[in-house]
Design a protein around this motif. Structure first.
Motif, short mmCIF file in Angstrom:
data_model
loop_
_atom_site.label_atom_id
_atom_site.label_comp_id
_atom_site.label_asym_id
_atom_site.label_seq_id
_atom_site.Cartn_x
_atom_site.Cartn_y
_atom_site.Cartn_z
N LYS A 51 -5.07 2.40 1.09
CA LYS A 51 -3.65 2.67 0.57
C LYS A 51 -3.08 3.44 1.68
N CYS A 52 -1.90 2.57 1.54
CA CYS A 52 -0.87 3.47 2.27
C CYS A 52 0.66 3.04 1.67
N VAL A 53 1.72 4.10 2.37
CA VAL A 53 2.43 4.95 1.24
C VAL A 53 3.86 4.36 2.28
N VAL A 54 4.97 4.09 1.78
CA VAL A 54 6.14 3.41 2.62
C VAL A 54 7.03 4.22 1.56
N VAL A 55 8.36 4.75 2.92
CA VAL A 55 9.10 5.59 1.79
C VAL A 55 10.20 5.03 2.64
N TYR A 56 10.89 4.35 1.62
CA TYR A 56 12.62 4.01 2.36
C TYR A 56 13.82 4.80 1.52
N VAL A 57 14.69 5.66 2.97
CA VAL A 57 15.72 6.54 2.53
C VAL A 57 16.62 5.85 3.57
N GLN A 80 -3.17 14.58 4.89
CA GLN A 80 -3.61 15.17 5.06
C GLN A 80 -5.61 14.81 4.33
N GLU A 81 -4.95 13.53 3.11
CA GLU A 81 -6.39 12.97 2.48
C GLU A 81 -6.84 11.45 3.69
N GLY A 82 -6.11 11.53 4.37
CA GLY A 82 -6.27 10.53 4.95
C GLY A 82 -5.52 9.16 4.26
N ILE A 83 -4.22 9.56 3.87
CA ILE A 83 -4.47 8.24 3.49
C ILE A 83 -2.00 7.62 4.24
N PRO A 84 -2.36 6.89 5.48
CA PRO A 84 -1.33 6.80 5.97
C PRO A 84 0.34 6.74 5.34
N VAL A 85 1.35 7.45 5.89
CA VAL A 85 2.40 7.13 5.03
C VAL A 85 3.45 6.80 5.85
N GLU A 86 4.99 6.67 6.09
CA GLU A 86 5.10 5.86 6.37
C GLU A 86 7.14 6.21 6.16
N VAL A 87 7.58 7.06 7.08
CA VAL A 87 8.75 7.40 6.49
C VAL A 87 9.73 5.84 6.75
N VAL A 88 10.92 4.79 6.16
CA VAL A 88 11.64 4.17 6.92
C VAL A 88 13.14 4.73 6.96
N ILE A 89 13.57 4.92 8.18
CA ILE A 89 14.92 5.15 7.77
C ILE A 89 15.74 3.76 8.51
N GLY A 90 17.21 3.63 7.34
CA GLY A 90 17.90 2.98 7.52
C GLY A 90 19.29 2.43 7.36
N LYS A 91 19.81 1.24 7.13
CA LYS A 91 21.14 1.06 6.10
C LYS A 91 22.34 1.95 6.55
N ASP A 92 22.29 2.25 7.58
CA ASP A 92 23.46 3.08 8.55
C ASP A 92 23.30 3.06 9.72
N SER A 93 24.66 4.09 10.81
CA SER A 93 24.48 3.28 11.69
C SER A 93 23.77 4.83 12.53
N ILE A 94 23.66 3.82 13.65
CA ILE A 94 22.61 5.11 14.18
C ILE A 94 22.69 7.10 14.59
N THR A 95 23.78 6.71 14.84
CA THR A 95 24.60 8.43 14.44
C THR A 95 24.10 8.84 13.27
#
Length: 157
Positions: A51-57, A80-95
């Motif tokens: 299992k892996c988790v993706v969080v989009y913000v 800590q439990e060995g489950i990879p998580v990726e936080v993805v930031i998008g939908k806005d300017s680079i600044t």
């Protein structure tokens, strides 16, 4: 009556002048320093664990800001439990993305062109998706909760 008309016109002018600018539609190119933000545990939906988790913000999202402490706690607990998580930031300017990414105490990914957003069919942010090793979506949640326990129960992780 004349004073009321002038007041309404003044209010309209004030609203136009203070309205926030729309996000820059042109995806910027990342610098080498910004590329360092990208998390290498998991990329583009490839999961190295059961299992892996993706969080989009998104930086413009008030719920993303409000739930950021919970998201950070969730990421730490799952990693800590060995489950990879990726936080993805998008939908806005680079600044805006840069400023928002600095609020996370770990590397995050940047969805410059919105491809991840479209491919994941994100209905709203914050968005959480649990995937398996073959990239299949197991569970998803839009919005979230203010406690790690509630989030984990809803996502079954």
């Amino acid at each position: 009556m004349k004073a009321l008309v002038l007041a309404v016109i003044g209010l309209i002018v004030l609203m136009v002048l203070t309205a926030p600018s729309p996000p820059d539609p042109t995806p910027p190119t990342l610098t080498p320093e910004e590329i360092a933000l990208i998390d290498v545990e998991m990329k583009e939906g490839v999961c190295s664990q059961p299992k892996c988790v993706v969080v989009y913000v998104a930086p413009w999202c008030p719920h993303c800001h409000n739930r950021r402490p919970t998201i950070i706690s969730l990421v730490h607990a799952l990693r800590q439990e060995g489950i990879p998580v990726e936080v993805v930031i998008g939908k806005d300017s680079i600044t805006e993305v840069r400023e928002y990414a600095r609020k996370y105490p770990f590397p995050v990914s940047y969805d410059a062109g919105g491809d991840r957003y479209r491919n994941m069919r994100v209905p709203g942010v914050p968005y959480f998706r649990v995937i398996n090793a073959s990239g299949k979506s197991i569970k998803s949640l839009s919005g979230g909760f203010n406690s790690v326990g509630q989030l984990r129960a809803a996502l079954k992780v």
